[in-house]
Design a protein around this motif. Sequence first.
Motif, mmCIF file in Angstrom:
data_model
loop_
_atom_site.group_PDB
_atom_site.id
_atom_site.type_symbol
_atom_site.label_atom_id
_atom_site.label_comp_id
_atom_site.label_asym_id
_atom_site.label_seq_id
_atom_site.Cartn_x
_atom_site.Cartn_y
_atom_site.Cartn_z
ATOM 1 N N SER A 1 0.530 -1.092 -0.381
ATOM 2 C CA SER A 1 -0.200 0.111 0.196
ATOM 3 C C SER A 1 0.932 0.988 -0.153
ATOM 4 O O SER A 1 1.884 1.575 1.154
ATOM 5 C CB SER A 1 -1.009 0.192 1.419
ATOM 6 N N LEU B 1 0.879 5.921 -0.263
ATOM 7 C CA LEU B 1 0.180 6.765 -0.187
ATOM 8 C C LEU B 1 0.519 7.421 -0.700
ATOM 9 O O LEU B 1 1.426 8.625 0.167
ATOM 10 C CB LEU B 1 -0.692 6.960 0.546
ATOM 11 N N ASP C 1 2.147 12.153 -1.848
ATOM 12 C CA ASP C 1 1.125 13.127 -1.125
ATOM 13 C C ASP C 1 2.261 13.952 -1.906
ATOM 14 O O ASP C 1 2.934 14.298 -1.161
ATOM 15 C CB ASP C 1 2.443 13.169 0.445
ATOM 16 N N ARG D 1 -2.507 18.918 -6.429
ATOM 17 C CA ARG D 1 -1.859 17.344 -6.476
ATOM 18 C C ARG D 1 -0.890 17.063 -7.554
ATOM 19 O O ARG D 1 -2.024 17.813 -8.834
ATOM 20 C CB ARG D 1 -3.161 16.932 -6.178
ATOM 21 N N PRO E 1 -2.880 11.675 -7.392
ATOM 22 C CA PRO E 1 -4.154 12.331 -5.850
ATOM 23 C C PRO E 1 -3.573 11.080 -4.847
ATOM 24 O O PRO E 1 -2.420 11.131 -5.080
ATOM 25 C CB PRO E 1 -5.061 10.973 -6.808
ATOM 26 N N TYR E 2 -4.139 12.162 -3.726
ATOM 27 C CA TYR E 2 -4.165 11.595 -2.376
ATOM 28 C C TYR E 2 -4.652 10.151 -2.725
ATOM 29 O O TYR E 2 -5.426 10.831 -1.655
ATOM 30 C CB TYR E 2 -4.239 13.338 -1.547
ATOM 31 N N GLU E 3 -4.553 9.844 -3.071
ATOM 32 C CA GLU E 3 -5.207 8.389 -2.552
ATOM 33 C C GLU E 3 -4.505 7.168 -2.258
ATOM 34 O O GLU E 3 -3.343 7.109 -3.381
ATOM 35 C CB GLU E 3 -6.548 8.295 -4.000
ATOM 36 N N THR E 4 -4.716 6.365 -1.258
ATOM 37 C CA THR E 4 -3.881 4.856 -1.623
ATOM 38 C C THR E 4 -3.578 3.929 -2.714
ATOM 39 O O THR E 4 -4.861 3.475 -3.589
ATOM 40 C CB THR E 4 -4.219 4.108 -0.356
ATOM 41 N N SER F 1 -2.814 9.536 -12.346
ATOM 42 C CA SER F 1 -2.980 8.671 -11.740
ATOM 43 C C SER F 1 -1.092 7.922 -11.638
ATOM 44 O O SER F 1 -0.890 8.574 -12.515
ATOM 45 C CB SER F 1 -3.291 7.791 -12.200
#
Length: 767
Positions: free
Chosen positions: A473, A475, A477, A495, A498-501, A548
Motif C-alpha cells: 500500500s 499513499l 503525498d 496535487r 491524487p492523494y489516494e492509497t 494517476s
Amino acid sequence: MVVNVVRRRAQGTLRLFLVTSALSAVGVPAMAQEQAAPDAGASSQGLEAIVVTARKQRENMQTTPISITAFSSERLEAQGITQISRIQDFTPNLTFANVPSNSGIASNAAVYIRGIGQNDFAPTVEPGVGIYIDGVYLGRTAGGVFDLIDVDSVEVLRGPQGTLFGRNTIGGAINITTVQPSNSFHAKGDIKYGTDNRINVRAMVTGPITDSLSAKISGGIFSQDGYVNAPYLHKKLGNQDTKMIRGALKFAPVGSGFSATLAGDYTRDKSNGAPVTISGIDPTATGSFVTLNNYIATGFGNPADCLTAAMASNTACYNQRLFSKDTNYSTGTTFSDLELWSASLTLSYDLTDKIQLKSISALRRINGSFAQDRDGSNLTINHVYDIFTQKQFSQELQVVGKAFDDRLNWVAGLYYFQEKGEDINPLHFLVVEAQSGGYYDYKDWAAFAQLGYKITDKLTLTGGLRYTQDRKSYLPDQYVVSTLAPFLVIPPGTRIVPYETVKANVNKLTPMVNLSYQADRDLMLYATYSQGFKGGGYTQRIFPPEPSLPSFKPETVDSYEAGFKFQGFNNRLRFNAAAYYTDYKDMQLLVADASRVGPFITNAGKARIQGFELETNIAPGEGWRINGSLGLTDAKFKKLVAGVQGLTLDSKFVLVSKWTASASVEKDIELGDLGSVTPHGDWTYRSGFFTNANGINTPELYQPGYSLFNANVRWQDSRKIYSLSVGVDNIGNKKYRIFGDYQPSFGFYMQAYDRGRQYYVKAGFSF
C-alpha cells in the motif's frame, strides 16, 4: 549420456586449466581468488574445507551444488577489504556500487549479480539482490554500503534464490554472518591510518559470562577527508564519518540442545555529500531546464551564446565554468545523514538428533535525511531533499532435518515481513517548487520447502518451492508549492497525483529443481533450474501532474545453470565453474522520459542473459597461495515495450560489465622468533560499462575497461598476536567513474570518480 558429455567437457576444461596452474607455480601470473585463507599450517598441507550456510544448514562448499563465492574473515583481511562493497573486486559477475541515486544519499548499495539488480533506494521499488545479516533480510538499500567490524564470513549466491531466501532475490543473495558469542575468551582490534587522514578503528571482544551465557561486543569508527572540493559549501565531498557498535548475548545450557541469541547494532553514517561533479551539458536537449536557463540568461536570445568564450564567466549562464573532475560549484544544501539500528532474537532447538527448529525475529529501523544541489552551480536548476524513514519487522521459522539414513535432507519454513515508513522529497527546480514522495506499508507472507534425496550414493535430486503473498500500500503525498515561471501557472496546492492509497499485490510460486552428481571424491557436477521474481510497485518521482500514479508489474526470471566443482591434487587445487542462461521478463528499469521531469520506473521488456563463472584456489606449498576468478555477463535486450525512451535492442545494461576478472598471490615467509611476513598482491579487471543510473547509454558517461592493482605486506609475531600491515590500493592511481547521471529534462551530465591511489598502515592484535 548428458552427464557423460558434461563430465568430458569439464575434464577437458580442467586439463587446460591445470596447464595454466602449473605455469603459474613457476612464475607465470595466474588468475586468483581464494575465498577462505588457510592458516600457515594449512598452506603447507593444502586448502582447507570451506563451510557455507547457503542452504540454511552448514555444508562443505564443494558439495553445495550452486554457484557461490565465499570469503572468510581471514581472506577479507588478506585482501585488505574493510568495506562490503569491495567484494565486487574479487567476485565474478558482481557489481556492488555506492550510487547516490536521485537524492544525494551517500550510502546506497546498487548491487547487481549476473546483470540483475537495482540502483534506486526509493521504497516504491525493491532491490534485485537480497542482503542478509545473520539470516535477517535488509529491506532497503539505504545504508547498504557499510564497513566490516566483526564479520565471520560473506557468501555471494549467484542466480535467483527464490526457494530458501525468497523475497526479492531475483538476481542472487549476499549472506553475511557475524562472529557469534563464544565460550572461550577472544579479543581483537586494529587501527588503520591512510590517505586523506583516513582513520579506521575496530575492536571486538567475546567470551563467557557463566557456563551457559556468553557475550560479544564490537565497534568501529571510520573517518576520512573528502576529495572533491566544494568551495562555496566550505567543505569537501566524498568524506566519511561513520560510527558503529554491535553486541550479542548467547544463552546455551550445556547439553540442552537449546540456544538463544539476542543481538543488536547501531550505526550513524554522516557525510558532506556524494563526491559528484558536473562534466558537461547536452546542447541537443532543447527542452531541458539548462537550455531554458540559458535562454533566460541571454535575454531570451540564443541559449548557445552561453557556451561561447565571451560568456564563459557569466554566472547567469550554465556553462563550461562549472565543468570539473575534482570541484563541485554547488551553493545549495548538500549533505547525507543516516541513522540505523536493529535488534534480533534467534532461537534454536534440537528436537532430535536429526531435526532442528530455528526462529529468527528481527526489528530494524532507518532514519535518514539527505539533500543535494544536483546541478552543481549557483543556479537553482535541480535541488532535492529527502526525509526517509523505514521500520521493518521479520519473523522466520525454519525446520531442518535428515531422514532415511541421511539420504533425505530437508528444509521447511514460514516467513513474515512487514515494513512501513515515508520518503518525503521537497524539491526545487528552475520552474517549480514542489513536494514529492509518500508513505508506504508493505506486508509479505511466505511458506517454503526444499528436499534433497540421494537417488544413489552419487546422484542427488533436490526440489524446492516457495509460495509468496506480497501486499503493498502506498499513499503519494505530492503537490505543487509554487511555480517560478510566468509561462507555467499551476495553483499552489495542486496535487501532482491524487492523494489516494494505491495497492500492488501479487501471489507467486517460485520453484527450483537441482540434480547433482558426485562423480568421485574430487569432482561434483550439477544442473539447476530456478525461478525468481521481484514485486511490482510505483514511480515515486512525478512531474508534471498526472491523473494517476504510474505503476509497474513484477519482474521474473527463469534461470538455467550447470557447473562442476573440483578439489584435488591432495587438496592443493580447487577449481569451480558454472555456466548459466537467464530469461528475464517484465524488466523493471529506471529510465528517462523527455515528457517527464525526472526518471521513472517501468516494465521495459524482455532480455536474455548468459555467461559463466570460473574460480580457482591453489596452494602449491611452501606458504604460497594463488587465487583467481573470471566472469562473463552477456546481457541483451530481446524486446522493448513501445514508448520506452532512450533504449534500443542494442543498448547495454547500466553498471554491468561484460567481463570481470581477478588474480591474487601471496606467500607466508617464516622468520623464526621474529614471526612471519606475508607479501600480497592482487589485480582486478572490469570491462567497460555505462554509469548512467537512469538507463540511457550516454556516451559521455561510459567508463572504459580498467585494471586495478593493490599490494600489501603483513607482519605477524611468532605467537600470531600482533600484526603490522603496510599497503597501497589502486597503485596506478586510476580515476575511473563510479557513478553517472543524465536526464533529458535537466540536460547536464553529473559524474563521480574514484578517489584514486591510497596508502595505509594498519596495526592490530588478536588473542
